[in-house]
Design a protein around this motif. Structure first.
Motif, short mmCIF file in Angstrom:
data_model
loop_
_atom_site.label_atom_id
_atom_site.label_comp_id
_atom_site.label_asym_id
_atom_site.label_seq_id
_atom_site.Cartn_x
_atom_site.Cartn_y
_atom_site.Cartn_z
N UNK A 247 0.86 -1.19 0.00
CA UNK A 247 0.00 0.00 0.00
C UNK A 247 0.90 1.23 0.00
N UNK A 248 0.48 2.29 -0.68
CA UNK A 248 1.23 3.54 -0.68
C UNK A 248 0.44 4.59 0.10
N UNK A 249 1.13 5.67 0.46
CA UNK A 249 0.49 6.71 1.26
C UNK A 249 1.00 8.09 0.87
N UNK A 250 0.12 9.07 0.94
CA UNK A 250 0.50 10.47 0.81
C UNK A 250 0.13 11.17 2.10
N UNK A 251 0.83 12.27 2.39
CA UNK A 251 0.61 12.98 3.64
C UNK A 251 0.32 14.45 3.39
N UNK A 252 -0.31 15.05 4.35
CA UNK A 252 -0.50 16.50 4.36
C UNK A 252 -0.07 17.01 5.74
N UNK A 253 1.04 17.81 5.80
CA UNK A 253 1.84 18.29 4.66
C UNK A 253 2.54 17.15 3.93
N UNK B 154 7.52 10.85 6.13
CA UNK B 154 7.76 9.42 6.14
C UNK B 154 6.62 8.70 6.84
N UNK B 155 6.13 7.62 6.21
CA UNK B 155 5.03 6.85 6.77
C UNK B 155 5.47 5.40 6.93
N UNK B 156 5.24 4.85 8.09
CA UNK B 156 5.52 3.44 8.34
C UNK B 156 4.22 2.66 8.21
N UNK B 157 4.20 1.68 7.31
CA UNK B 157 2.98 0.91 7.04
C UNK B 157 3.20 -0.54 7.46
N UNK C 151 -8.24 -10.36 3.00
CA UNK C 151 -8.41 -9.00 3.54
C UNK C 151 -7.39 -8.80 4.65
N UNK C 152 -6.57 -7.76 4.50
CA UNK C 152 -5.45 -7.54 5.41
C UNK C 152 -5.59 -6.19 6.10
N UNK C 153 -5.64 -6.16 7.45
CA UNK C 153 -5.66 -4.87 8.16
C UNK C 153 -4.37 -4.09 7.91
N UNK C 154 -4.52 -2.81 7.65
CA UNK C 154 -3.38 -1.94 7.37
C UNK C 154 -3.35 -0.81 8.40
N UNK C 155 -2.16 -0.54 8.94
CA UNK C 155 -1.98 0.58 9.86
C UNK C 155 -0.82 1.43 9.35
N UNK C 156 -1.05 2.73 9.27
CA UNK C 156 -0.02 3.65 8.79
C UNK C 156 0.23 4.71 9.86
N UNK C 157 1.52 4.93 10.16
CA UNK C 157 1.92 5.88 11.22
C UNK C 157 3.00 6.79 10.66
N UNK C 158 2.83 8.09 10.91
CA UNK C 158 3.85 9.06 10.48
C UNK C 158 5.06 8.98 11.41
N UNK D 195 0.70 11.46 13.30
CA UNK D 195 -0.57 11.11 12.70
C UNK D 195 -0.60 9.64 12.39
N UNK D 196 -1.80 9.09 12.27
CA UNK D 196 -1.95 7.67 11.97
C UNK D 196 -3.31 7.45 11.33
N UNK D 197 -3.41 6.36 10.61
CA UNK D 197 -4.70 5.96 10.04
C UNK D 197 -4.69 4.45 9.84
N UNK D 198 -5.85 3.90 9.60
CA UNK D 198 -5.98 2.46 9.35
C UNK D 198 -6.82 2.23 8.09
N UNK D 199 -6.74 1.04 7.57
CA UNK D 199 -7.52 0.66 6.40
C UNK D 199 -7.47 -0.83 6.22
#
Length: 276
Positions: A112-118, A122-125, A139-146, A153-157
């Motif tokens: 998975x790729x990620x973009x950030x604002x700003x 760097x994002x750790x997935x 189906x694989x849980x994804x967690x992304x952390x700046x 910041x962080x998000x999941x998908x």
């Protein structure tokens, strides 16, 4: 009358120490420039304040020391004094947008790729807690952390890898005369998985060998039911006709012992037998 004497000396009045007041500043978010909200010391006598870092400075996230130097107007009677306060700069919030959350299995990892604002952070997935991108369908849980000194910041998908489609290659079988030799069934699936066969008509199958029983119409269905990474393939059916011939006629009308008889063995005129 009886004594006389004198002396002299210097009367020293020491400089006074100005009393400074400076409330510990509240924490600020990264990106906030230093201002009077933080640089707001006061003194009990007139004078000027010199701050380091100066107003307008943007500090990195973390704990910093703010220093003020106070110079009294009445420098003859008051000392210059300094004092220090601590300021906590907390990380600023950043957002993450995930891309590539759907894919089709092809045997390769699906990161998975990620973009950030700003932008550009760097994002750790991770995928179900692992840094390795998954390969298999599911189906694989994804967690992304700046990961950044000044932003957090962080998000999941969910990464959904769909099963791949597959097809079967199975060439037509030409009509033929009855024979004892087996017919070799050859079919392959684009997935590389094993193809199974189902037979309809007067024939028997042993693994990939088809043995004719009698003349007639025969259909061979090739199928591949799929697995964890592949959808079932569309079935492919090939039909062909087996025609009667002398070989079959003799086998029907004579026993193996009778076929050893010379009178039977000389039967060769299949067209004449059919005409009769």
């Amino acid at each position: 009358q009886n004594y006389a004497g004198s002396t002299n000396g210097t009367f020293v009045i020491a400089k006074a120490v100005p009393q400074l007041g400076w409330t510990d500043p509240a924490s600020i978010v990264y990106g906030t420039a230093l201002s009077e909200a933080q640089l707001n010391a006061d003194a009990d006598v007139p004078g000027t304040f010199q701050y380091a870092p100066a107003a307008g400075t943007v500090l990195a996230a973390g704990t910093h020391q703010l220093t003020v130097s106070f110079s009294p107007e009445d420098a003859a009677n008051y000392h210059t004094v300094h004092t220090v306060r601590e300021l906590e700069v907390v990380k600023a919030a950043a957002t993450i947008t995930l891309q590539g959350l759907s894919a089709i299995y092809d045997g390769q990892p699906k990161p998975v790729t990620a973009t950030t604002s700003p932008a550009g952070l760097t994002v750790q997935i991770t995928y179900s807690g692992s840094a390795n991108a998954p390969v298999n369908a599911g189906t694989w849980p994804v967690e992304a952390v700046i990961v950044h000194h000044n932003y957090e910041g962080a998000t999941t998908g969910e990464l959904v890898i769909d099963k791949a489609a597959q097809t079967i290659s199975f060439a037509p079988i030409a009509d033929l005369l009855f024979q004892h030799e087996p017919i070799w069934l050859v079919a392959s699936a684009s997935s590389g998985l094993e193809v199974q066969f189902e037979i309809s008509g007067p024939a028997l199958r042993e693994e990939n060998s088809l043995f004719l029983a009698t003349p007639g119409q025969i259909s061979v269905r090739a199928l591949q039911s799929g697995n964890a990474n592949y959808h079932p393939a569309p079935d492919v059916t090939q039909s062909f006709r087996v025609s009667a011939n002398l070989l079959w006629w003799r086998g029907v009308h004579f026993t193996p012992e009778e076929l050893l008889d010379e009178a039977v063995g000389v039967l060769r005129d299949w067209d004449r037998l059919l005409a009769e």
